[in-house]
Design an enzyme around this catalytic site. Structure first.
Site, mmCIF file in Angstrom:
data_model
loop_
_atom_site.group_PDB
_atom_site.id
_atom_site.type_symbol
_atom_site.label_atom_id
_atom_site.label_comp_id
_atom_site.label_asym_id
_atom_site.label_seq_id
_atom_site.Cartn_x
_atom_site.Cartn_y
_atom_site.Cartn_z
ATOM 1 N N LYS A 290 2.039 -3.646 8.779
ATOM 2 C CA LYS A 290 3.174 -2.731 8.705
ATOM 3 C C LYS A 290 4.395 -3.366 9.341
ATOM 4 O O LYS A 290 4.285 -4.024 10.384
ATOM 5 C CB LYS A 290 2.821 -1.424 9.423
ATOM 6 C CG LYS A 290 3.896 -0.350 9.394
ATOM 7 C CD LYS A 290 3.397 0.900 10.102
ATOM 8 C CE LYS A 290 4.421 2.006 10.109
ATOM 9 N NZ LYS A 290 3.947 3.209 10.826
ATOM 10 N N GLY B 117 6.564 4.963 4.458
ATOM 11 C CA GLY B 117 7.683 5.888 4.450
ATOM 12 C C GLY B 117 8.929 5.173 4.945
ATOM 13 O O GLY B 117 9.625 4.499 4.193
ATOM 14 N N MET B 118 9.202 5.307 6.259
ATOM 15 C CA MET B 118 10.330 4.593 6.845
ATOM 16 C C MET B 118 10.042 3.096 6.929
ATOM 17 O O MET B 118 10.961 2.294 7.044
ATOM 18 C CB MET B 118 10.614 5.150 8.245
ATOM 19 C CG MET B 118 11.022 6.618 8.257
ATOM 20 S SD MET B 118 11.116 7.300 9.929
ATOM 21 C CE MET B 118 12.447 6.318 10.617
ATOM 22 N N ASP C 279 4.960 13.722 13.454
ATOM 23 C CA ASP C 279 4.976 13.669 11.991
ATOM 24 C C ASP C 279 3.581 13.940 11.423
ATOM 25 O O ASP C 279 3.127 13.254 10.506
ATOM 26 C CB ASP C 279 5.500 12.312 11.514
ATOM 27 C CG ASP C 279 6.023 12.350 10.075
ATOM 28 O OD1 ASP C 279 6.330 13.461 9.585
ATOM 29 O OD2 ASP C 279 6.131 11.279 9.450
ATOM 30 N N LEU D 164 0.811 -1.206 0.000
ATOM 31 C CA LEU D 164 0.000 0.000 0.000
ATOM 32 C C LEU D 164 0.850 1.264 0.000
ATOM 33 O O LEU D 164 0.380 2.331 -0.382
ATOM 34 C CB LEU D 164 -0.934 0.012 1.213
ATOM 35 C CG LEU D 164 -1.960 -1.127 1.278
ATOM 36 C CD1 LEU D 164 -2.728 -1.079 2.584
ATOM 37 C CD2 LEU D 164 -2.918 -1.060 0.098
#
Length: 325
Positions: free
Chosen positions: A45, A26-27, A137, A23
């Site tokens: 994740k 980022g990191m 963030d 999907l």
């Protein structure tokens, strides 16, 4: 969020979850996955392949902090653990919809829509801050707009991967300068102090300004110029860039973007109070159709009238109607 199939060089299964497609992320990487035992579809994740121990430790901290939260405006964590290689993972509810970033690229938000999203993000931040969790963030990419049957905006806050709390041990020596530079508060950029809730409020201010003006207030052509702007430049006048923004919103954005953290609102709850007190100019709202929105509306009317002949006459009638408003 761009979705791609899980490739052959990626593990096709993690801890009993079959990976369907990537999907984004980022990191870390985020996949749509299916739990083999139940058939449930989830978002899974995990740190990117090849990431180091610091990244794993930060990921594990993010999982612990995300599991402290239970609020409809925060993406829900379902399970967490480690795979056979001891790499950490977590699953979350699989959401339909799009990021605020994607929505902003597709079409502009009205001031009321932008305020509604900001208020909903503030609800998430208020919940997190009350539990000692600083997101660090906040940005359009980390705000998800869930699909709603009636079309109403329904936002929730994503990705606590770099979140921090005072009672959590740092994963590196000294202050951690993590997050997305263009949305970092000046004190985060400078370093030397642990972030507090006002860092999240600065990031919210940047996000709200960008939603309304259609352009980031500080981003420049390169990283050095962006950093210089964040540290030295006053935010541009919001109402000069979008005249239909109520004065109360413009004043709140300017307060959120005060370089001195002590001059910002003290809490997300205070921001909610100020958002709820906005006075709306209904006449200005009616006159606030931008050129882009007008062209989009004209196109939709013309498309609906495709059966009419000649089409040029349809366009002329519509233009006259608009001119007479």
């Amino acid at each position: 969020m761009t979705a791609t199939r899980a490739t052959d060089d990626e593990a096709q299964e993690v801890a009993g979850y079959a990976l369907v497609r990537r999907l984004g992320g980022g990191m870390d990487d985020v996949f749509e996955a299916v739990e083999r035992a139940t058939g449930a579809r989830v978002a899974l994740k995990l740190p990117r392949a090849g990431s180091d121990g610091v990244a794993w430790a930060r990921f594990e901290r993010g999982v612990r902090l995300a599991r402290r939260l239970d609020h409809p405006r925060v993406v829900r964590v379902l399970a967490a653990g480690h795979d056979d290689g001891r790499r950490p993972w977590m699953t979350m509810e699989l959401l339909a919809g799009e990021t605020l970033e994607a929505r902003m690229r597709r079409e502009a938000l009205s001031p009321r829509e932008a305020v509604a999203v900001a208020r909903q993000v503030c609800e998430a931040l208020d919940h997190a801050h009350a539990r000692g969790v600083i997101h660090r963030d906040v940005k359009p990419h980390n705000v998800w707009l869930r699909a709603s049957p009636d079309g109403a905006l329904d936002a929730c806050l994503l990705d606590f991967g770099v979140a921090r709390a005072p009672d959590e041990v740092a994963v590196t020596d000294g202050p951690e300068a993590v997050g997305t530079v263009a949305y970092m508060a000046p004190e985060q950029v400078r370093g030397g102090a642990e972030p507090d809730v006002r860092c999240d409020l600065w990031s919210l201010g940047v996000t709200l300004d960008e939603c309304l003006a259609g352009r980031h207030p500080f981003r420049e052509a390169n990283l050095a110029a962006t950093l210089y702007a964040l540290l030295t430049r006053e935010p541009p006048d919001l109402r000069a860039r979008r005249a239909d923004v109520p004065t109360g919103i413009a004043e709140l954005v300017r307060a959120l973007l005060a370089r001195d953290a002590s001059a910002r609102p003290e809490s997300a709850r205070e921001v909610i109070t100020r958002l709820d007190a906005i006075e709306w100019d209904h006449a200005a709202e009616r006159e606030s159709v931008t050129g882009l929105e007008r062209d989009r509306w004209l196109g939709a009317v013309a498309e609906a009238c495709d059966h009419a002949e000649p089409r040029a006459e349809v366009w002329e009638v519509v233009r006259r109607a608009l001119a007479a408003e």
